[in-house]
Design a protein around this motif. Structure first.
Motif, PDB file in Angstrom:
ATOM      1  N   ARG A 285       0.622  -1.166  -0.050  1.00  0.00           N
ATOM      2  CA  ARG A 285      -0.043  -0.121  -0.070  1.00  0.00           C
ATOM      3  C   ARG A 285       0.839   1.262  -0.034  1.00  0.00           C
ATOM      4  N   LEU A 286       2.109   1.107   0.435  1.00  0.00           N
ATOM      5  CA  LEU A 286       2.959   2.231   0.541  1.00  0.00           C
ATOM      6  C   LEU A 286       3.875   2.432  -0.733  1.00  0.00           C
ATOM      7  N   GLY A 287       3.695   1.505  -1.555  1.00  0.00           N
ATOM      8  CA  GLY A 287       4.515   1.294  -2.526  1.00  0.00           C
ATOM      9  C   GLY A 287       5.960   0.850  -2.539  1.00  0.00           C
ATOM     10  N   LEU A 288       6.237   0.222  -1.386  1.00  0.00           N
ATOM     11  CA  LEU A 288       7.509  -0.429  -1.118  1.00  0.00           C
ATOM     12  C   LEU A 288       7.708  -1.816  -0.903  1.00  0.00           C
ATOM     13  N   ASN A 289       8.732  -2.493  -0.663  1.00  0.00           N
ATOM     14  CA  ASN A 289       8.860  -3.759  -0.186  1.00  0.00           C
ATOM     15  C   ASN A 289       9.056  -4.230   0.927  1.00  0.00           C
ATOM     16  N   VAL A 290       8.981  -5.201   1.697  1.00  0.00           N
ATOM     17  CA  VAL A 290       9.111  -5.469   3.309  1.00  0.00           C
ATOM     18  C   VAL A 290      10.352  -4.884   3.637  1.00  0.00           C
ATOM     19  N   THR A 291      11.367  -5.084   3.081  1.00  0.00           N
ATOM     20  CA  THR A 291      12.953  -5.027   3.498  1.00  0.00           C
ATOM     21  C   THR A 291      12.832  -3.211   3.455  1.00  0.00           C
TER      22      THR A 291
ATOM     23  N   ALA B 113      11.321   6.972  -3.646  1.00  0.00           N
ATOM     24  CA  ALA B 113       9.976   6.953  -3.376  1.00  0.00           C
ATOM     25  C   ALA B 113       9.643   8.017  -2.483  1.00  0.00           C
ATOM     26  N   GLY B 114      10.726   8.985  -2.162  1.00  0.00           N
ATOM     27  CA  GLY B 114      10.118   9.963  -1.334  1.00  0.00           C
ATOM     28  C   GLY B 114      10.037   9.617   0.076  1.00  0.00           C
ATOM     29  N   TYR B 115      10.519   8.585   0.539  1.00  0.00           N
ATOM     30  CA  TYR B 115      10.660   8.290   2.177  1.00  0.00           C
ATOM     31  C   TYR B 115      12.073   8.995   2.955  1.00  0.00           C
ATOM     32  N   VAL B 116      13.216   9.023   2.263  1.00  0.00           N
ATOM     33  CA  VAL B 116      14.174   9.400   2.941  1.00  0.00           C
ATOM     34  C   VAL B 116      15.107  10.406   2.154  1.00  0.00           C
TER      35      VAL B 116
ATOM     36  N   ALA C 191      17.652  10.510   6.623  1.00  0.00           N
ATOM     37  CA  ALA C 191      16.958  11.232   7.535  1.00  0.00           C
ATOM     38  C   ALA C 191      15.364  10.888   6.869  1.00  0.00           C
ATOM     39  N   ALA C 192      14.273  10.590   7.594  1.00  0.00           N
ATOM     40  CA  ALA C 192      12.968  10.482   7.057  1.00  0.00           C
ATOM     41  C   ALA C 192      12.543  11.889   6.574  1.00  0.00           C
TER      42      ALA C 192
ATOM     43  N   VAL D  66       4.307  10.895   8.079  1.00  0.00           N
ATOM     44  CA  VAL D  66       2.731  11.022   8.122  1.00  0.00           C
ATOM     45  C   VAL D  66       2.032   9.954   7.147  1.00  0.00           C
ATOM     46  N   ARG D  67       2.392   9.695   6.047  1.00  0.00           N
ATOM     47  CA  ARG D  67       1.918   8.639   5.318  1.00  0.00           C
ATOM     48  C   ARG D  67       1.965   7.251   6.053  1.00  0.00           C
ATOM     49  N   VAL D  68       3.094   7.045   6.584  1.00  0.00           N
ATOM     50  CA  VAL D  68       3.369   5.791   7.328  1.00  0.00           C
ATOM     51  C   VAL D  68       2.495   5.632   8.541  1.00  0.00           C
ATOM     52  N   GLU D  69       2.601   6.631   9.281  1.00  0.00           N
ATOM     53  CA  GLU D  69       1.663   6.633  10.627  1.00  0.00           C
ATOM     54  C   GLU D  69       0.439   6.355  10.404  1.00  0.00           C
ATOM     55  N   ALA D  70      -0.121   7.018   9.089  1.00  0.00           N
ATOM     56  CA  ALA D  70      -1.604   6.841   8.960  1.00  0.00           C
ATOM     57  C   ALA D  70      -1.898   5.546   8.626  1.00  0.00           C
TER      58      ALA D  70
END
Length: 163
Positions: free
Chosen positions: A35-41, A83-86, A101-102, A108-112
């Motif tokens: 859902r976040l457009g990432l893989n688990v790792t 992907a705009g995470y770090v 750095a995050a 905010v997206r991940v916390e939601a």
């Protein structure tokens, strides 16, 4: 709250319940990552970045925590950055190193995405007394240490060493 009476359980029942919990969380992590457009790792590595907070991790720190090579962490950071995470920042103490750095919007997206699940878990913990929570926390901490030790054994790939 004094806790709720609990049914008796054996070690085998506890192990089975733990296996079911781990399986459910692995599947859940895969879905949340998707859902976040990432893989688990990559999601796991982002969680380590979040956990570090203002004490920004180096790529080496991240590789050690995720039990991956520094080469692998380079790819993970490239994907997370794209992907705009770090973001990567020069280490003020050593310009040859970078710190991770995050990105605030990503936090905010991940916390939601995690909010509902964490609310339910917090409510569940409310069913336990402070003494029971101490036991749970001790067990989680010690089981995590055992899991890391086992992973290190596996990564050594020593045929002489029992896994």
């Amino acid at each position: 709250m004094h806790g709720t009476p609990r049914p008796a359980a054996t070690g085998a029942q506890a192990l089975s319940a733990m296996d079911h919990l781990i399986a459910a969380h692995l599947i859940g992590q895969q879905e949340l990552a998707r859902r976040l457009g990432l893989n688990v790792t990559d999601l796991t590595c982002f969680a380590f970045v979040l956990e570090a907070g203002e004490d920004l991790l180096t790529a080496g720190d991240l590789a050690a925590r995720a039990h991956v090579t520094t080469g692998a962490v380079t790819g993970i950071l490239k994907r997370l950055e794209r992907a705009g995470y770090v973001t990567r920042r020069p280490d003020p103490a050593d310009r040859r190193r970078v710190r991770v750095a995050a990105v605030p919007d990503a936090v905010v997206r991940v916390e939601a995405v995690y909010a509902g699940h964490y609310e339910r878990l917090t409510e569940l913990f409310g069913d336990y007394s402070p003494d029971e929570l101490s036991v749970l926390t001790d067990w989680f901490t010690r089981a995590t240490t055992l899991a890391h030790e086992y992973l290190e054994k596996l990564n050594r790939n020593d045929p002489e060493e029992e896994c």
